[in-house]
Enzyme design. Structure first.
Site, mmCIF file in Angstrom:
data_model
loop_
_atom_site.group_PDB
_atom_site.id
_atom_site.type_symbol
_atom_site.label_atom_id
_atom_site.label_comp_id
_atom_site.label_asym_id
_atom_site.label_seq_id
_atom_site.Cartn_x
_atom_site.Cartn_y
_atom_site.Cartn_z
ATOM 1 N N TRP A 91 5.451 3.331 -5.692
ATOM 2 C CA TRP A 91 4.578 3.641 -4.559
ATOM 3 C C TRP A 91 4.793 2.677 -3.408
ATOM 4 O O TRP A 91 4.744 3.072 -2.237
ATOM 5 C CB TRP A 91 3.116 3.686 -5.007
ATOM 6 N N ASP A 119 -2.764 -0.702 -0.520
ATOM 7 C CA ASP A 119 -2.906 0.597 -1.173
ATOM 8 C C ASP A 119 -3.557 0.363 -2.530
ATOM 9 O O ASP A 119 -2.938 -0.178 -3.440
ATOM 10 C CB ASP A 119 -1.529 1.244 -1.329
ATOM 11 N N LYS A 132 -8.016 9.404 -8.452
ATOM 12 C CA LYS A 132 -7.885 8.590 -9.657
ATOM 13 C C LYS A 132 -9.214 7.944 -10.058
ATOM 14 O O LYS A 132 -9.654 8.084 -11.186
ATOM 15 C CB LYS A 132 -6.797 7.529 -9.448
#
Length: 362
Positions: free
Chosen positions: A103, A173, A197
């Protein structure tokens, strides 16, 4: 109701059963309006109250820090990868990134399309099975910001502490571990997360940002890619993902009921420790992937002796009601995602299954 699956999906992920049941009860008729929350105007007082309450409740869980705003933006964290350099990377500046896995790599790939970038630290040499030491993060000259990924969902690493970047804005993030533990928001200029999530269903990115960072976005950007558009319009410039934001508010209520961030952290640590102990005590039958000191409490990655045995594990687990234990296609192996909403009983059931599977192959 019928038995629920043991849901270890990495995202979209398990939601608290209590939240789902509340939403079910209100789905057709919210607040005696005769409508679902999905059917009503986002300009109306009923929806706006939910919208504002979700923002206020989120900041409350973080200690009500002054100077921060909550934005709800569509496009998930992936759109944020582009919006961040578009809004914050000025002429003559350099975007700094910590490269820690899949990511982080996606984020820097987008930044490179916008302007000059610098990798301030990287764990690529370890194949992303470790994390850089904080003291090894070296900012470039004229750094616009430092971006890092707090938890790598695919590899299974997690920062336990964050760097002090001084006057350089720190942007994070937190898609896969936001609100899973307490953290000091004042360290950050901005944190963001896809909701799917730990916060709610997919379709919403939550951005928590210092207001002074976004009061005047670059004028050449389209309206929907400017943070000041969301600030000035309370994230209501266009029709928001209203049901997703309603669900986020319900999940935030649930977190409060669990004792806030301290309460969910205690439960998350117990779940993770239970599974890691099963891996470490298996005599090598199961092998943890990442260095022990940076193991994620959210995404537990592990391997078996062969890929064939891993396929057998996944197949057998699915027959027993487990979902989502296959590792990401880019790295293989196995992965158990144990976000806030995963019940402790599901972690116990997984450990029991792991022991039974090992015994059947011994």
């Amino acid at each position: 109701m019928s038995k629920r699956a043991y849901n270890f999906n990495a995202g979209p992920a398990a939601l608290p059963l209590e939240v789902l049941e509340r939403a079910q009860a209100e789905f057709v008729n919210y607040g005696d309006t005769g409508m679902s929350i999905m059917e009503m105007s986002h300009r109306g007082a009923v929806y706006e109250a939910v919208h504002n309450e979700a923002q206020e409740r989120l900041l409350s869980l973080l200690g009500n820090p002054s100077g921060y705003k909550v934005l709800f933006i569509q496009g998930g964290a992936s759109t944020q990868f582009a919006m961040i350099p578009m809004n914050f990377l000025g002429q003559g500046q350099v975007a700094n990134y910590v490269m820690t896995g899949s990511w982080a790599e996606k984020a820097i790939k987008e930044a490179r399309l916008i302007g000059e970038t610098h990798v301030a630290a990287s764990s690529e040499a370890s194949k992303y099975m470790a994390l850089p030491e904080l003291q090894d993060i070296k900012l470039s000259d004229h750094a616009a910001y430092l971006h890092l990924t707090s938890n790598e969902t695919i590899e299974g690493t997690q920062f336990k502490e964050f760097p002090d970047t001084g006057s350089v804005p720190l942007i994070c993030d937190m898609s896969s571990d936001i609100l899973s533990r307490p953290f000091d928001l004042s360290q950050f200029a901005m944190v963001y997360a896809g909701a799917q999530k730990n916060l709610g269903p997919s379709g919403v990115a939550v951005v928590i940002v210092r207001e002074d960072m976004i009061t005047d976005s670059p004028k050449h950007l389209p309206s929907m890619l400017r943070y000041d558009t969301y600030l000035k319009n309370n994230s209501l410039y266009n029709t928001p993902p209203s049901f997703g934001i309603y669900m986020i508010n319900e999940v935030l209520k649930w977190i409060q009921e669990k004792g806030g961030l301290e309460g969910v952290q205690e439960l998350n640590r117990k779940k993770a420790a239970l599974i890691y102990d099963a891996i470490d005590s298996s005599g090598g039958f199961y092998r943890g992937c990442v260095n022990a000191e940076v193991r994620s409490d959210m995404n537990i990655t592990f391997r078996l002796g062969t890929e064939e045995l891993e396929k057998e594990f996944v197949k057998a687990s699915e027959q027993e009601g487990f979902v989502g234990l296959k590792g990401h296609r880019s790295v293989g192996g196995l992965r158990a995602s144990v976000y806030n909403a995963l019940p402790y009983e599901s972690a116990q059931a997984l450990v029991q299954f792991m022991q039974q599977f090992q015994n059947s192959r011994s």
